[in-house]
Write a protein that holds these residues in place. Structure first.
Motif, PDB file in Angstrom:
ATOM      1  N   LYS A 195       2.182 -14.525   2.346  1.00  0.00           N
ATOM      2  CA  LYS A 195       0.930 -13.788   2.147  1.00  0.00           C
ATOM      3  C   LYS A 195       0.830 -12.613   3.113  1.00  0.00           C
ATOM      4  O   LYS A 195       0.399 -11.513   2.744  1.00  0.00           O
ATOM      5  N   PHE A 196       1.232 -12.849   4.374  1.00  0.00           N
ATOM      6  CA  PHE A 196       1.144 -11.805   5.383  1.00  0.00           C
ATOM      7  C   PHE A 196       2.020 -10.605   5.018  1.00  0.00           C
ATOM      8  O   PHE A 196       1.570  -9.444   5.068  1.00  0.00           O
ATOM      9  N   TYR A 197       3.256 -10.875   4.639  1.00  0.00           N
ATOM     10  CA  TYR A 197       4.157  -9.761   4.320  1.00  0.00           C
ATOM     11  C   TYR A 197       3.817  -9.120   2.974  1.00  0.00           C
ATOM     12  O   TYR A 197       4.109  -7.941   2.762  1.00  0.00           O
ATOM     13  N   LEU A 198       3.195  -9.864   2.089  1.00  0.00           N
ATOM     14  CA  LEU A 198       2.725  -9.256   0.849  1.00  0.00           C
ATOM     15  C   LEU A 198       1.594  -8.272   1.131  1.00  0.00           C
ATOM     16  O   LEU A 198       1.530  -7.190   0.522  1.00  0.00           O
ATOM     17  N   ARG A 199       0.725  -8.614   2.074  1.00  0.00           N
ATOM     18  CA  ARG A 199      -0.343  -7.681   2.464  1.00  0.00           C
ATOM     19  C   ARG A 199       0.246  -6.421   3.092  1.00  0.00           C
ATOM     20  O   ARG A 199      -0.255  -5.306   2.860  1.00  0.00           O
ATOM     21  N   ILE A 200       1.289  -6.577   3.898  1.00  0.00           N
ATOM     22  CA  ILE A 200       1.932  -5.406   4.501  1.00  0.00           C
ATOM     23  C   ILE A 200       2.509  -4.501   3.412  1.00  0.00           C
ATOM     24  O   ILE A 200       2.354  -3.269   3.450  1.00  0.00           O
ATOM     25  N   ILE A 201       3.183  -5.103   2.434  1.00  0.00           N
ATOM     26  CA  ILE A 201       3.786  -4.321   1.349  1.00  0.00           C
ATOM     27  C   ILE A 201       2.716  -3.577   0.557  1.00  0.00           C
ATOM     28  O   ILE A 201       2.835  -2.369   0.283  1.00  0.00           O
ATOM     29  N   LEU A 202       1.661  -4.290   0.184  1.00  0.00           N
ATOM     30  CA  LEU A 202       0.594  -3.663  -0.600  1.00  0.00           C
ATOM     31  C   LEU A 202      -0.127  -2.584   0.209  1.00  0.00           C
ATOM     32  O   LEU A 202      -0.456  -1.514  -0.317  1.00  0.00           O
ATOM     33  N   GLY A 203      -0.354  -2.846   1.492  1.00  0.00           N
ATOM     34  CA  GLY A 203      -1.034  -1.857   2.322  1.00  0.00           C
ATOM     35  C   GLY A 203      -0.225  -0.592   2.511  1.00  0.00           C
ATOM     36  O   GLY A 203      -0.751   0.528   2.407  1.00  0.00           O
ATOM     37  N   ALA A 204       1.077  -0.741   2.778  1.00  0.00           N
ATOM     38  CA  ALA A 204       1.927   0.441   2.974  1.00  0.00           C
ATOM     39  C   ALA A 204       2.019   1.261   1.695  1.00  0.00           C
ATOM     40  O   ALA A 204       1.936   2.501   1.727  1.00  0.00           O
ATOM     41  N   ASN A 205       2.154   0.612   0.555  1.00  0.00           N
ATOM     42  CA  ASN A 205       2.235   1.335  -0.711  1.00  0.00           C
ATOM     43  C   ASN A 205       0.908   2.010  -1.051  1.00  0.00           C
ATOM     44  O   ASN A 205       0.891   3.119  -1.605  1.00  0.00           O
ATOM     45  N   ALA A 206      -0.200   1.346  -0.733  1.00  0.00           N
ATOM     46  CA  ALA A 206      -1.511   1.942  -1.009  1.00  0.00           C
ATOM     47  C   ALA A 206      -1.709   3.212  -0.190  1.00  0.00           C
ATOM     48  O   ALA A 206      -2.175   4.241  -0.709  1.00  0.00           O
ATOM     49  N   ILE A 207      -1.344   3.162   1.097  1.00  0.00           N
ATOM     50  CA  ILE A 207      -1.498   4.348   1.948  1.00  0.00           C
ATOM     51  C   ILE A 207      -0.592   5.473   1.463  1.00  0.00           C
ATOM     52  O   ILE A 207      -1.014   6.640   1.368  1.00  0.00           O
ATOM     53  N   TYR A 208       0.657   5.144   1.140  1.00  0.00           N
ATOM     54  CA  TYR A 208       1.608   6.175   0.710  1.00  0.00           C
ATOM     55  C   TYR A 208       1.159   6.826  -0.595  1.00  0.00           C
ATOM     56  O   TYR A 208       1.173   8.059  -0.724  1.00  0.00           O
ATOM     57  N   CYS A 209       0.757   6.003  -1.544  1.00  0.00           N
ATOM     58  CA  CYS A 209       0.340   6.554  -2.837  1.00  0.00           C
ATOM     59  C   CYS A 209      -0.940   7.366  -2.698  1.00  0.00           C
ATOM     60  O   CYS A 209      -1.095   8.422  -3.341  1.00  0.00           O
ATOM     61  N   LEU A 210      -1.867   6.901  -1.874  1.00  0.00           N
ATOM     62  CA  LEU A 210      -3.135   7.611  -1.716  1.00  0.00           C
ATOM     63  C   LEU A 210      -2.933   8.966  -1.056  1.00  0.00           C
ATOM     64  O   LEU A 210      -3.510   9.975  -1.495  1.00  0.00           O
ATOM     65  N   VAL A 211      -2.111   9.013  -0.014  1.00  0.00           N
ATOM     66  CA  VAL A 211      -1.924  10.274   0.718  1.00  0.00           C
ATOM     67  C   VAL A 211      -0.979  11.212  -0.018  1.00  0.00           C
ATOM     68  O   VAL A 211      -1.288  12.389  -0.244  1.00  0.00           O
ATOM     69  N   THR A 212       0.199  10.697  -0.406  1.00  0.00           N
ATOM     70  CA  THR A 212       1.248  11.557  -0.945  1.00  0.00           C
ATOM     71  C   THR A 212       1.041  11.881  -2.425  1.00  0.00           C
ATOM     72  O   THR A 212       1.225  13.035  -2.844  1.00  0.00           O
ATOM     73  N   LEU A 213       0.652  10.893  -3.210  1.00  0.00           N
ATOM     74  CA  LEU A 213       0.621  11.071  -4.662  1.00  0.00           C
ATOM     75  C   LEU A 213      -0.771  11.288  -5.220  1.00  0.00           C
ATOM     76  O   LEU A 213      -0.917  11.490  -6.440  1.00  0.00           O
ATOM     77  N   VAL A 214      -1.785  11.251  -4.365  1.00  0.00           N
ATOM     78  CA  VAL A 214      -3.154  11.522  -4.817  1.00  0.00           C
ATOM     79  C   VAL A 214      -3.701  12.764  -4.121  1.00  0.00           C
ATOM     80  O   VAL A 214      -4.023  13.769  -4.771  1.00  0.00           O
TER      81      VAL A 214
END
Length: 219
Positions: A70-89
């Motif tokens: 669960k912990f590492y899944l949160r890390i994966i989702l959080g990193a992808n959310a930040i990257y997509c929000l900043v770079t692709l939005v």
């Protein structure tokens, strides 16, 4: 720690009840002697753990593995959310082909690493739902899961920092560099440096004994 302290106290009490003075102990009245022996037997066996230790261990590993995933899944989702929000939005108009490639590469690394960890931690249950095997311990030191967790953390850090510059992805080369280092230290290095021409110690000792015998005969 508490179990160890309890075992120590129980053993000390049992020894105190029996061995302070053996002569006076065996001269006690029969009823008092039987009472002391009963108490000593009780304290001598109270240090034995009760319950199914193996089952409790499997359950603990199962729970810890689930929390780790669960912990590492949160890390994966959080990193992808930040990257997509900043770079692709926010900067969608300036997002290059390499930005999309970086996202695809990250997802591939995350997917492979997380799937491997999930396979290691896969538990086995009986037909009635009882836990039979808690899976491999993902928190075991110097295990394969530790390297997979390092890859996930490194990828997440690089992915978030790459929002400012895609050149940050060059730091991801630390992962294959670390893999090559471990391969050399644990496999290739010992294999290449092994000296097959060195005579065995027993052979050296026999030859030394023969030389000593020859010297003695000459004398």
């Amino acid at each position: 720690m508490a179990v160890i302290m309890r075992m120590s106290v129980c053993t000390s009490v049992a020894q105190t009840l029996i061995t302070p003075d053996l002569d006076s102990f065996y001269n006690l009245p029969p009823d008092l002697l039987a009472s002391r022996l009963s108490l000593a037997s009780h304290f001598a066996h109270c240090d034995k753990p009760k319950g199914k230790v193996g089952t409790r261990g499997k359950k603990q590993i199962f729970e810890e593995n689930r929390e780790t995933l669960k912990f590492y899944l949160r890390i994966i989702l959080g990193a992808n959310a930040i990257y997509c929000l900043v770079t692709l939005v926010f900067f969608y108009s300036s997002a290059s082909f390499w930005a999309w490639m970086a996202l695809a590469f990250s997802l591939a690394v995350y997917g492979a690493s997380y799937h491997s960890m999930s396979s290691m931690a896969r538990a086995a249950f009986s037909e009635d739902g009882a836990l039979m095997d808690g899976g491999m311990d993902l928190n075991m030191e110097q295990g394969m899961a530790e390297h997979l967790k390092d890859v996930i953390l490194l990828t997440a850090i690089v992915q978030v920092l790459s929002c400012f510059s895609l050149y940050i992805w060059s730091f991801w080369l630390l992962a294959p560099g670390r893999a090559l280092y471990l391969l050399w230290v644990n496999v290739l290095g010992p294999w290449f440096t092994a000296d097959g021409g060195t005579p065995a110690p027993e052979h050296n000792e026999k030859r030394q004994r023969r030389q000593e015998r020859r010297q003695m005969k000459r004398l």
